[in-house]
Every structure is written in structure tokens, then in C-alpha cells.
Enzyme design. Structure first.
Site, PDB file in Angstrom:
ATOM      1  N   HIS A   9       0.838  -1.204   0.000  1.00 37.91           N
ATOM      2  CA  HIS A   9       0.000   0.000   0.000  1.00 37.91           C
ATOM      3  C   HIS A   9       0.871   1.251   0.000  1.00 37.91           C
ATOM      4  CE1 HIS A   9       0.435  -0.576   4.502  1.00 37.91           C
ATOM      5  NE2 HIS A   9       0.748   0.693   4.368  1.00 37.91           N
TER       6      HIS A   9
HETATM    7  P1  TYD Z   1      -2.028  -2.427   7.367  1.00 35.70           P
HETATM    8  O1  TYD Z   1      -1.628  -1.003   7.504  1.00 35.70           O
HETATM    9  O2  TYD Z   1      -2.619  -2.863   6.081  1.00 35.70           O
HETATM   10  O3  TYD Z   1      -0.788  -3.383   7.749  1.00 35.70           O
HETATM   11  P2  TYD Z   1       0.526  -3.866   6.976  1.00 35.70           P
HETATM   12  O4  TYD Z   1       1.012  -2.788   6.090  1.00 35.70           O
HETATM   13  O5  TYD Z   1       1.474  -4.179   8.088  1.00 35.70           O
HETATM   14  O6  TYD Z   1       0.177  -5.101   6.225  1.00 35.70           O
HETATM   15  O7  TYD Z   1      -3.022  -2.777   8.565  1.00 35.70           O
HETATM   16  C1  TYD Z   1      -3.411  -4.098   8.846  1.00 35.70           C
HETATM   17  C2  TYD Z   1      -4.797  -4.060   9.474  1.00 35.70           C
HETATM   18  O8  TYD Z   1      -4.776  -3.347  10.723  1.00 35.70           O
HETATM   19  C3  TYD Z   1      -5.850  -3.373   8.614  1.00 35.70           C
HETATM   20  O9  TYD Z   1      -7.052  -4.122   8.712  1.00 35.70           O
HETATM   21  C4  TYD Z   1      -6.052  -2.031   9.269  1.00 35.70           C
HETATM   22  C5  TYD Z   1      -5.687  -2.274  10.724  1.00 35.70           C
HETATM   23  N1  TYD Z   1      -5.061  -1.090  11.364  1.00 35.70           N
HETATM   24  C6  TYD Z   1      -5.772  -0.341  12.281  1.00 35.70           C
HETATM   25  O10 TYD Z   1      -6.952  -0.619  12.585  1.00 35.70           O
HETATM   26  N2  TYD Z   1      -5.171   0.747  12.853  1.00 35.70           N
HETATM   27  C7  TYD Z   1      -3.897   1.093  12.568  1.00 35.70           C
HETATM   28  O11 TYD Z   1      -3.359   2.095  13.127  1.00 35.70           O
HETATM   29  C8  TYD Z   1      -3.151   0.307  11.608  1.00 35.70           C
HETATM   30  C9  TYD Z   1      -1.733   0.649  11.244  1.00 35.70           C
HETATM   31  C10 TYD Z   1      -3.779  -0.775  11.032  1.00 35.70           C
END
Ligand code: TYD
Length: 130
Positions: free
Chosen positions: A50
Site C-alpha cells: 500500500h
Molecule cells: P495495514 O496497515 O494494512 O498493515 P501492513 O502494512 O502491516 O500489512 O493494517 C493491517 C490491518 O490493521 C488493517 O485491517 C487495518 C488495521 N489497522 C488499524 O486498525 N489501525 C492502525 O493504526 C493500523 C496501522 C492498522
């Protein structure tokens, strides 16, 4: 500021251990609104996938090794390896990233905004065309 490793000072000694400090608008180039951490990520999993519209981050591997492959909107690709607790990766807005973790890695992120799903690009083509 472009994506880059910021080296944080360490205070201490090998005999007593170390402390490193992050302070907003000093060695972190934004006000910190949110802190999150990730752990127990299996070694064969690639996370990230992302980019953010607005969010700025400084990201640490407080334990283990974390590898970031990044790409900006102009197609510039870079690899950043966090392999020491004094290294923080600054990511400005609009940087696509894939993230790989060693088995013992703990990622700590300092973020400039509260969590907002609408700040995410989760589709690479949408990010590139933005
Ligand atoms: P994501 O940012 O997609 O994680 P990564 O880049 O490590 O794969 O987040 C993973 C999940 O956690 C997604 O469902 C959103 C949730 N999330 C929150 O609810 N609050 C937050 O502050 C973060 C960073 C993620």
C-alpha cells in the site's frame, strides 16, 4: 523530504545496554499522532502492499531485520534494510511499500496521523494514476 534512513543516537554502553530517543520536530520530522507495532509476522509473508495519501512515518526494527522495497509515483525503486535499533526509515506520503520480516522482527511505527482507511491506496494502479 524523500525516503531515507535516519540514524538515531544511542546512549549507553555494551556493558549496560542502550537507549535511543525519538522526539517530534527534532529527529522525527513531524508531530507524532499515533504509534503502532507489529510482531510474529511469519518470514514467508510480504506485508505492506500500500501507499498513503497523506501519512508520514518513521519505522524501526526494534528487534530483528525488516526489509522495505519502495516505489514512488515516478517509478523510482529503492530497498531499505532496518537491521539495527538505531535505524529509522522515514517514509513521506505517496510511497508504495512491500515489507519482509525476519522471524524475530518487531516493527515500531511513529505516524503523523490517526488511522484512517481512506488514507490508503491498496491498489497499485490507482496509486500510480493518482
Ligand atoms: P495495514 O496497515 O494494512 O498493515 P501492513 O502494512 O502491516 O500489512 O493494517 C493491517 C490491518 O490493521 C488493517 O485491517 C487495518 C488495521 N489497522 C488499524 O486498525 N489501525 C492502525 O493504526 C493500523 C496501522 C492498522
Amino acid at each position: 523530504m524523500k525516503p531515507q534512513i535516519i540514524t538515531f543516537d544511542n546512549i549507553g554502553s555494551s556493558a549496560l545496554g542502550y537507549i535511543s530517543v525519538a522526539e517530534e520536530q527534532k529527529n522525527v520530522p513531524f508531530d507524532i499522532k499515533r504509534v503502532y507495532w507489529t510482531y510474529y509476522t511469519p518470514q514467508d509473508v510480504i506485508r505492506g502492499g500500500h501507499a498513503h495519501k497523506k501519512l508520514q512515518q518513521v519505522i524501526f526494527a526494534v528487534s530483528g531485520t525488516i526489509t522495505f522495497n519502495t516505489e514512488d509515483k515516478e517509478g523510482k525503486k529503492e530497498t531499505f534494510i532496518l537491521d539495527h535499533p538505531t535505524k529509522g526509515l522515514y517514509l513521506p506520503k505517496l510511497i508504495w511499500r512491500d515489507i519482509k520480516f525476519s522471524h524475530n522482527a518487531v516493527l515500531l511505527c511513529l505516524a503523523s496521523e490517526l488511522y484512517e482507511e481512506s488514507d490508503y491506496f491498496r491498489d497499485f494502479a490507482e496509486f500510480k494514476n493518482y
